[in-house]
Motif scaffolding. Structure first.
Motif, PDB file in Angstrom:
ATOM      1  N   TYR A 243      -6.263  -4.481  -0.186  1.00  0.00           N
ATOM      2  CA  TYR A 243      -7.018  -3.341  -0.717  1.00  0.00           C
ATOM      3  C   TYR A 243      -7.065  -3.413  -2.240  1.00  0.00           C
ATOM      4  O   TYR A 243      -6.131  -3.924  -2.874  1.00  0.00           O
ATOM      5  CB  TYR A 243      -6.340  -2.019  -0.352  1.00  0.00           C
TER       6      TYR A 243
ATOM      7  N   ASN B 171     -13.155  -7.836   1.707  1.00  0.00           N
ATOM      8  CA  ASN B 171     -13.644  -8.829   2.657  1.00  0.00           C
ATOM      9  C   ASN B 171     -12.872 -10.144   2.469  1.00  0.00           C
ATOM     10  O   ASN B 171     -12.745 -10.642   1.356  1.00  0.00           O
ATOM     11  CB  ASN B 171     -15.133  -9.033   2.378  1.00  0.00           C
TER      12      ASN B 171
ATOM     13  N   SER C 147      -3.966 -13.225   1.654  1.00  0.00           N
ATOM     14  CA  SER C 147      -3.369 -12.611   2.832  1.00  0.00           C
ATOM     15  C   SER C 147      -2.426 -13.594   3.533  1.00  0.00           C
ATOM     16  O   SER C 147      -1.301 -13.251   3.922  1.00  0.00           O
ATOM     17  CB  SER C 147      -4.501 -12.173   3.762  1.00  0.00           C
TER      18      SER C 147
ATOM     19  N   HIS D  82       0.849  -1.181   0.000  1.00  0.00           N
ATOM     20  CA  HIS D  82       0.000   0.000   0.000  1.00  0.00           C
ATOM     21  C   HIS D  82       0.896   1.247   0.000  1.00  0.00           C
ATOM     22  O   HIS D  82       1.823   1.351   0.819  1.00  0.00           O
ATOM     23  CB  HIS D  82      -0.889  -0.014   1.246  1.00  0.00           C
TER      24      HIS D  82
ATOM     25  N   PHE E  83      -1.398  -4.294  -0.282  1.00  0.00           N
ATOM     26  CA  PHE E  83      -1.463  -4.883   1.055  1.00  0.00           C
ATOM     27  C   PHE E  83      -0.790  -3.966   2.071  1.00  0.00           C
ATOM     28  O   PHE E  83       0.090  -3.169   1.747  1.00  0.00           O
ATOM     29  CB  PHE E  83      -0.802  -6.264   1.089  1.00  0.00           C
TER      30      PHE E  83
ATOM     31  N   THR F  41      -2.470  -5.457   9.003  1.00  0.00           N
ATOM     32  CA  THR F  41      -3.778  -5.157   9.585  1.00  0.00           C
ATOM     33  C   THR F  41      -3.589  -4.355  10.865  1.00  0.00           C
ATOM     34  O   THR F  41      -2.757  -4.691  11.700  1.00  0.00           O
ATOM     35  CB  THR F  41      -4.519  -6.474   9.887  1.00  0.00           C
ATOM     36  N   LYS F  42      -4.362  -3.271  10.977  1.00  0.00           N
ATOM     37  CA  LYS F  42      -4.293  -2.436  12.176  1.00  0.00           C
ATOM     38  C   LYS F  42      -5.038  -3.120  13.321  1.00  0.00           C
ATOM     39  O   LYS F  42      -6.164  -3.560  13.164  1.00  0.00           O
ATOM     40  CB  LYS F  42      -4.957  -1.080  11.902  1.00  0.00           C
TER      41      LYS F  42
ATOM     42  N   THR G 272     -10.218   0.435  -1.335  1.00  0.00           N
ATOM     43  CA  THR G 272     -11.295  -0.268  -0.659  1.00  0.00           C
ATOM     44  C   THR G 272     -10.751  -1.537  -0.021  1.00  0.00           C
ATOM     45  O   THR G 272     -10.032  -2.306  -0.670  1.00  0.00           O
ATOM     46  CB  THR G 272     -12.397  -0.626  -1.674  1.00  0.00           C
ATOM     47  N   VAL G 273     -11.079  -1.745   1.259  1.00  0.00           N
ATOM     48  CA  VAL G 273     -10.671  -2.965   1.962  1.00  0.00           C
ATOM     49  C   VAL G 273     -11.509  -4.129   1.446  1.00  0.00           C
ATOM     50  O   VAL G 273     -12.728  -4.017   1.305  1.00  0.00           O
ATOM     51  CB  VAL G 273     -10.893  -2.812   3.489  1.00  0.00           C
TER      52      VAL G 273
ATOM     53  N   TYR H 154      -2.432  -9.397   7.334  1.00  0.00           N
ATOM     54  CA  TYR H 154      -2.401  -8.336   6.324  1.00  0.00           C
ATOM     55  C   TYR H 154      -3.809  -8.065   5.806  1.00  0.00           C
ATOM     56  O   TYR H 154      -4.603  -8.988   5.629  1.00  0.00           O
ATOM     57  CB  TYR H 154      -1.494  -8.725   5.151  1.00  0.00           C
ATOM     58  N   THR H 155      -4.076  -6.788   5.576  1.00  0.00           N
ATOM     59  CA  THR H 155      -5.329  -6.376   4.955  1.00  0.00           C
ATOM     60  C   THR H 155      -5.049  -6.140   3.473  1.00  0.00           C
ATOM     61  O   THR H 155      -4.007  -5.599   3.114  1.00  0.00           O
ATOM     62  CB  THR H 155      -5.853  -5.089   5.616  1.00  0.00           C
TER      63      THR H 155
END
Lengths: 34, 114
Positions: B73, B85, B39, B12, B108, B111-112, B82-83, B70-71
């Motif tokens: 996007y 799902n 992820s 990211h 990526f 993840t917070k 956009t995140v 990891y998130t």
């Protein structure tokens, strides 16, 4: 031939294979990287 | 899940430190792979690369290090991200957000924790 790293990942009994190339050229079917 | 999904996977641009995994990854997988699979894949690959760099490498270490979350996007209009799902298949993500015939660009960041 270019190097491709193959990794299997399983979550909830579903295993999928990821193939990762170090360079895109010749790796993608639908589109060539600039 | 018979179709194959092609991905260009990058850190990211604002949520990742520059020196963190700056490399762009070129990935192919099956369309039934989920965002969570991607992820987890990233966590395993980054853990392996980190261990190689540090001269470690037992399977137990890989398992522990790859627990990092990891998130994922996808870029959408107006330079927004956009995140995704985790339960979405990559085929669904492609149909819902990407829609063009070229490798899907995903981003990526860790993840917070809340």
């Amino acid at each position: 031939p270019e190097e491709v790293i193959v990794t299997d990942i399983t979550i909830n009994s579903l295993t999928v294979t990821f193939r990762e190339a170090l360079v895109a050229r010749g790796f993608f079917r639908s589109w060539e990287m600039e | 899940g018979g179709s194959e999904i092609e991905l260009v996977f990058r850190p990211h641009p604002t949520l990742m430190e520059k020196e963190d995994s700056a490399q762009t990854r070129y990935i192919k997988t099956s369309g039934n792979a989920t965002v969570d699979h991607l992820s987890k894949y990233l966590a395993v690959r980054l853990a392996l690369e980190e261990m190689r760099k540090n001269g470690e490498g037992s399977p137990i270490n890989v398992e522990a290090a790859s627990e990092k979350q990891y998130t994922i996007y996808i870029p959408t209009a107006n330079n927004q991200f956009t995140v995704l799902n985790g339960s979405f298949s990559l085929e669904l993500v492609s149909e819902k957000y990407w829609k063009v015939n070229k490798p899907m660009e995903l981003y990526f960041a860790p993840t917070k924790e809340h």
